[in-house]
Each structure stands twice: as structure tokens, then as C-alpha cells.
Design a protein around this motif. Structure first.
Motif, PDB file in Angstrom:
ATOM      1  N   SER A   1       0.834  -1.207   0.000  1.00 64.32           N
ATOM      2  CA  SER A   1       0.000   0.000   0.000  1.00 64.32           C
ATOM      3  C   SER A   1       0.865   1.252   0.000  1.00 64.32           C
ATOM      4  CB  SER A   1      -0.928   0.014   1.210  1.00 64.32           C
ATOM      5  OG  SER A   1      -1.825  -1.068   1.167  1.00 64.32           O
ATOM      6  N   LEU A   2       1.943   1.228   0.787  1.00 61.35           N
ATOM      7  CA  LEU A   2       2.865   2.363   0.836  1.00 61.35           C
ATOM      8  C   LEU A   2       3.513   2.599  -0.520  1.00 61.35           C
ATOM      9  CD1 LEU A   2       4.458   4.518   2.476  1.00 61.35           C
ATOM     10  CD2 LEU A   2       6.159   2.722   2.881  1.00 61.35           C
ATOM     11  N   TRP A   3       3.880   1.538  -1.214  1.00 61.22           N
ATOM     12  CA  TRP A   3       4.493   1.653  -2.542  1.00 61.22           C
ATOM     13  C   TRP A   3       3.574   2.420  -3.488  1.00 61.22           C
ATOM     14  CZ3 TRP A   3       9.143   0.230  -4.687  1.00 61.22           C
ATOM     15  CH2 TRP A   3       9.209   0.253  -6.089  1.00 61.22           C
ATOM     16  N   LYS A   4       2.305   2.056  -3.498  1.00 64.84           N
ATOM     17  CA  LYS A   4       1.316   2.742  -4.346  1.00 64.84           C
ATOM     18  C   LYS A   4       1.206   4.208  -3.941  1.00 64.84           C
ATOM     19  CE  LYS A   4      -2.674   3.062  -6.832  1.00 64.84           C
ATOM     20  NZ  LYS A   4      -2.680   4.445  -7.251  1.00 64.84           N
ATOM     21  N   TYR A   5       1.180   4.460  -2.661  1.00 63.01           N
ATOM     22  CA  TYR A   5       1.054   5.821  -2.135  1.00 63.01           C
ATOM     23  C   TYR A   5       2.233   6.686  -2.578  1.00 63.01           C
ATOM     24  CZ  TYR A   5       0.375   9.410   1.507  1.00 63.01           C
ATOM     25  OH  TYR A   5       0.192  10.584   2.190  1.00 63.01           O
ATOM     26  N   VAL A   6       3.451   6.190  -2.401  1.00 65.44           N
ATOM     27  CA  VAL A   6       4.643   6.957  -2.780  1.00 65.44           C
ATOM     28  C   VAL A   6       4.690   7.164  -4.287  1.00 65.44           C
ATOM     29  CG1 VAL A   6       7.174   6.955  -2.832  1.00 65.44           C
ATOM     30  CG2 VAL A   6       5.972   6.322  -0.737  1.00 65.44           C
ATOM     31  N   THR A   7       4.332   6.138  -5.051  1.00 65.33           N
ATOM     32  CA  THR A   7       4.312   6.260  -6.513  1.00 65.33           C
ATOM     33  C   THR A   7       3.316   7.326  -6.951  1.00 65.33           C
ATOM     34  OG1 THR A   7       4.949   3.944  -6.758  1.00 65.33           O
ATOM     35  CG2 THR A   7       3.945   4.988  -8.669  1.00 65.33           C
ATOM     36  N   ASP A   8       2.145   7.331  -6.343  1.00 62.27           N
ATOM     37  CA  ASP A   8       1.143   8.365  -6.657  1.00 62.27           C
ATOM     38  C   ASP A   8       1.678   9.758  -6.323  1.00 62.27           C
ATOM     39  OD1 ASP A   8      -0.606   6.429  -7.552  1.00 62.27           O
ATOM     40  OD2 ASP A   8      -1.886   6.478  -5.772  1.00 62.27           O
ATOM     41  N   TRP A   9       2.349   9.885  -5.169  1.00 61.15           N
ATOM     42  CA  TRP A   9       2.913  11.182  -4.792  1.00 61.15           C
ATOM     43  C   TRP A   9       4.018  11.603  -5.762  1.00 61.15           C
ATOM     44  CZ3 TRP A   9       0.733  14.888  -2.502  1.00 61.15           C
ATOM     45  CH2 TRP A   9      -0.147  14.685  -1.444  1.00 61.15           C
ATOM     46  N   GLN A  10       4.831  10.653  -6.231  1.00 61.65           N
ATOM     47  CA  GLN A  10       5.874  10.992  -7.204  1.00 61.65           C
ATOM     48  C   GLN A  10       5.253  11.568  -8.465  1.00 61.65           C
ATOM     49  OE1 GLN A  10       7.936   7.198  -7.544  1.00 61.65           O
ATOM     50  NE2 GLN A  10       9.827   8.215  -6.915  1.00 61.65           N
ATOM     51  N   ASN A  11       4.207  10.919  -8.953  1.00 62.17           N
ATOM     52  CA  ASN A  11       3.534  11.398 -10.164  1.00 62.17           C
ATOM     53  C   ASN A  11       2.925  12.771  -9.949  1.00 62.17           C
ATOM     54  OD1 ASN A  11       4.242   9.053 -11.552  1.00 62.17           O
ATOM     55  ND2 ASN A  11       2.365   8.005 -10.957  1.00 62.17           N
TER      56      ASN A  11
ATOM     57  N   SER B   1      12.288  20.186  -7.285  1.00 62.19           N
ATOM     58  CA  SER B   1      11.675  20.759  -6.091  1.00 62.19           C
ATOM     59  C   SER B   1      10.500  21.632  -6.521  1.00 62.19           C
ATOM     60  CB  SER B   1      12.697  21.564  -5.280  1.00 62.19           C
ATOM     61  OG  SER B   1      13.202  22.623  -6.045  1.00 62.19           O
ATOM     62  N   ILE B   2       9.663  21.955  -5.562  1.00 61.01           N
ATOM     63  CA  ILE B   2       8.450  22.741  -5.801  1.00 61.01           C
ATOM     64  C   ILE B   2       8.664  24.140  -5.233  1.00 61.01           C
ATOM     65  CG2 ILE B   2       6.000  22.939  -5.170  1.00 61.01           C
ATOM     66  CD1 ILE B   2       6.244  20.594  -6.925  1.00 61.01           C
ATOM     67  N   ASP B   3       8.500  25.162  -6.097  1.00 58.66           N
ATOM     68  CA  ASP B   3       8.596  26.531  -5.584  1.00 58.66           C
ATOM     69  C   ASP B   3       7.219  26.991  -5.104  1.00 58.66           C
ATOM     70  OD1 ASP B   3       7.083  27.503  -7.822  1.00 58.66           O
ATOM     71  OD2 ASP B   3       8.902  27.980  -8.940  1.00 58.66           O
ATOM     72  N   ARG B   4       7.140  28.215  -4.622  1.00 55.51           N
ATOM     73  CA  ARG B   4       5.896  28.718  -4.044  1.00 55.51           C
ATOM     74  C   ARG B   4       4.742  28.662  -5.039  1.00 55.51           C
ATOM     75  NH1 ARG B   4       2.564  32.686  -3.600  1.00 55.51           N
ATOM     76  NH2 ARG B   4       3.616  34.063  -5.050  1.00 55.51           N
ATOM     77  N   ASN B   5       4.969  29.077  -6.278  1.00 55.13           N
ATOM     78  CA  ASN B   5       3.889  29.070  -7.274  1.00 55.13           C
ATOM     79  C   ASN B   5       3.460  27.651  -7.629  1.00 55.13           C
ATOM     80  OD1 ASN B   5       3.650  31.869  -7.439  1.00 55.13           O
ATOM     81  ND2 ASN B   5       5.275  32.009  -8.966  1.00 55.13           N
ATOM     82  N   GLU B   6       4.425  26.746  -7.728  1.00 57.14           N
ATOM     83  CA  GLU B   6       4.087  25.352  -8.017  1.00 57.14           C
ATOM     84  C   GLU B   6       3.321  24.730  -6.855  1.00 57.14           C
ATOM     85  OE1 GLU B   6       7.862  24.288 -10.952  1.00 57.14           O
ATOM     86  OE2 GLU B   6       8.136  24.226  -8.769  1.00 57.14           O
ATOM     87  N   LEU B   7       3.716  25.062  -5.619  1.00 57.59           N
ATOM     88  CA  LEU B   7       2.995  24.575  -4.448  1.00 57.59           C
ATOM     89  C   LEU B   7       1.573  25.118  -4.435  1.00 57.59           C
ATOM     90  CD1 LEU B   7       3.047  22.967  -1.785  1.00 57.59           C
ATOM     91  CD2 LEU B   7       3.843  25.063  -0.659  1.00 57.59           C
ATOM     92  N   LYS B   8       1.435  26.391  -4.753  1.00 60.91           N
ATOM     93  CA  LYS B   8       0.103  26.999  -4.795  1.00 60.91           C
ATOM     94  C   LYS B   8      -0.764  26.311  -5.853  1.00 60.91           C
ATOM     95  CE  LYS B   8      -2.265  31.421  -5.210  1.00 60.91           C
ATOM     96  NZ  LYS B   8      -2.109  32.882  -5.289  1.00 60.91           N
ATOM     97  N   ASN B   9      -0.205  26.041  -7.025  1.00 61.43           N
ATOM     98  CA  ASN B   9      -0.960  25.336  -8.076  1.00 61.43           C
ATOM     99  C   ASN B   9      -1.390  23.949  -7.608  1.00 61.43           C
ATOM    100  OD1 ASN B   9      -0.778  27.449  -9.906  1.00 61.43           O
ATOM    101  ND2 ASN B   9       1.074  26.646 -10.861  1.00 61.43           N
ATOM    102  N   ALA B  10      -0.473  23.233  -6.953  1.00 60.39           N
ATOM    103  CA  ALA B  10      -0.795  21.890  -6.475  1.00 60.39           C
ATOM    104  C   ALA B  10      -1.911  21.932  -5.440  1.00 60.39           C
ATOM    105  CB  ALA B  10       0.454  21.225  -5.888  1.00 60.39           C
ATOM    106  N   LEU B  11      -1.741  22.749  -4.414  1.00 62.00           N
ATOM    107  CA  LEU B  11      -2.729  22.780  -3.331  1.00 62.00           C
ATOM    108  C   LEU B  11      -4.070  23.342  -3.805  1.00 62.00           C
ATOM    109  CD1 LEU B  11      -0.512  23.761  -0.270  1.00 62.00           C
ATOM    110  CD2 LEU B  11      -1.263  21.487  -1.012  1.00 62.00           C
TER     111      LEU B  11
END
Length: 191
Positions: free
Chosen positions: A86-96, A108-118
Motif C-alpha cells: 500500500s505504501l508503494w502505491k502511495y509513494v508512486t502516486d505522490w511521485q507522479n 523541487s516545488i517553488d511557491r507558485n508550483e505549491l500553490k498550483n498543487a494545493l
């Protein structure tokens, strides 16, 4: 007023189906390589050594602890093969997810990229709050968030959101709680 994000959860079913497209024998081989002491369980330190955030820096121990806690169904303090699947699937999803928001492929994620993600997760937060998130989750002091810290940021934000929702019974984005309720909320989240 903040709007709530959607809950991110890992797969919790049969390990044979936990990672579509991943051969269970391959996953078992990965599990055995990570389980250095051959205990049949992966400890937080074994998992930390095995995970990579793509920047040749060790995976954040707090993120590893959070992930072990999320997938340790039997509360043993480590994860067995089924929990690892289950953890493997979770980490893979987060990588994508991370790669899709790391628009400049910097690792890495900058402020604008973080804002877009959230924002895409359903959060509506102020620019000032994004600055706070960057400061809180930027372990390397570069004004960006690495992969492991991105996971931690999202998990912490979701955990806090769920706790807030418990008290926001009318879902208007406001709660009123007493001091002791607040302390209980904070201390319960930290366990």
C-alpha cells in the motif's frame, strides 16, 4: 476563508492489487532488499535509507515516520509486506503528483508550483500562508520544497483540515472551541 482539500489516501486492499501494473514478485524483491535485518518488517530507518527524494539528500525522517504511521495497520511500529504494498502505491502516486506540479523539472516545488498543487487539491489559501508553508517545509533553505517535504506538507495540511472539519459542523470555514478543546486537538494530532 479556506476551502478544504480532498483527502489523499493510499490503497488499503489486497497487496496483489495494490500497485496496478507492478509485478508482485518485483515488489516482494524490493521489500526484501529494504528489509535489511530480515525481520519480515520494514522499520522507519530501513525505509528512510531506501527512499529517494531525487536530490541525493536523505529522506525527511518526519515524513518517513508519518508514512509508517499511516500504513502500519497492526501498530507494530514497522510495516509488513501487505502494508508496504500500500505504501508503494502511495509513494508512486505522490511521485507522479510531484512531477506534474514541478513544471520546471527542478526536482523541487517553488511557491507558485505549491500553490498550483494545493489549489488543484481544493485548498484556497492566502499568498502569505504559502510563504509560511515554504518556510516550514523547506529544509534546505532554498525557497523550495523537496519531494519528501512536499509529501509531509500535504499530509500535515490534510490532517489539520480533517481535525478542523470535525469542529466545523456547519462547514462554513469557522470554528469556535475552548482553550482545552484546542489543546486536546493539538496534542491528539501530534501523537
Amino acid at each position: 476563508m479556506a476551502y478544504y482539500g480532498q483527502q489523499q489516501q493510499g490503497y488499503q486492499g489486497n497487496p496483489q492489487q495494490a500497485s496496478p501494473g507492478v509485478d508482485p514478485n518485483f515488489l516482494w524483491g524490493v521489500f526484501q532488499r529494504i528489509d535489511k535485518d530480515r525481520s519480515g518488517e520494514i522499520s522507519a530507518s530501513e525505509l528512510q535509507q531506501a527512499l529517494s527524494n531525487g536530490s541525493w539528500t536523505p529522506f525527511n525522517p518526519e515524513t518517513v515516520r508519518l508514512m509508517i504511521g499511516m500504513f502500519d495497520r497492526d501498530n507494530s511500529g514497522s510495516i509488513n509486506f501487505q502494508e508496504f504494498s500500500s505504501l508503494w502505491k502511495y509513494v508512486t502516486d505522490w511521485q507522479n503528483t510531484f512531477r506534474s506540479y514541478d513544471r520546471d523539472n527542478s526536482g523541487s516545488i517553488d511557491r507558485n508550483e505549491l500553490k498550483n498543487a494545493l489549489t488543484s487539491f481544493g485548498y484556497r489559501l492566502s499568498d502569505k500562508f504559502y510563504e509560511i508553508l515554504i518556510r516550514k517545509f523547506d529544509r534546505q533553505g532554498r525557497g523550495t520544497v523537496a519531494f519528501d517535504d512536499f509529501i509531509q506538507c500535504c499530509v500535515v495540511l490534510q490532517t489539520l483540515t480533517n481535525a478542523f472539519r470535525f469542529y466545523d459542523t456547519d462547514q462554513d470555514g469557522w470554528i469556535q472551541i475552548g482553550y482545552e478543546q484546542f489543546l486536546m486537538l493539538v496534542f491528539n494530532l501530534r501523537s
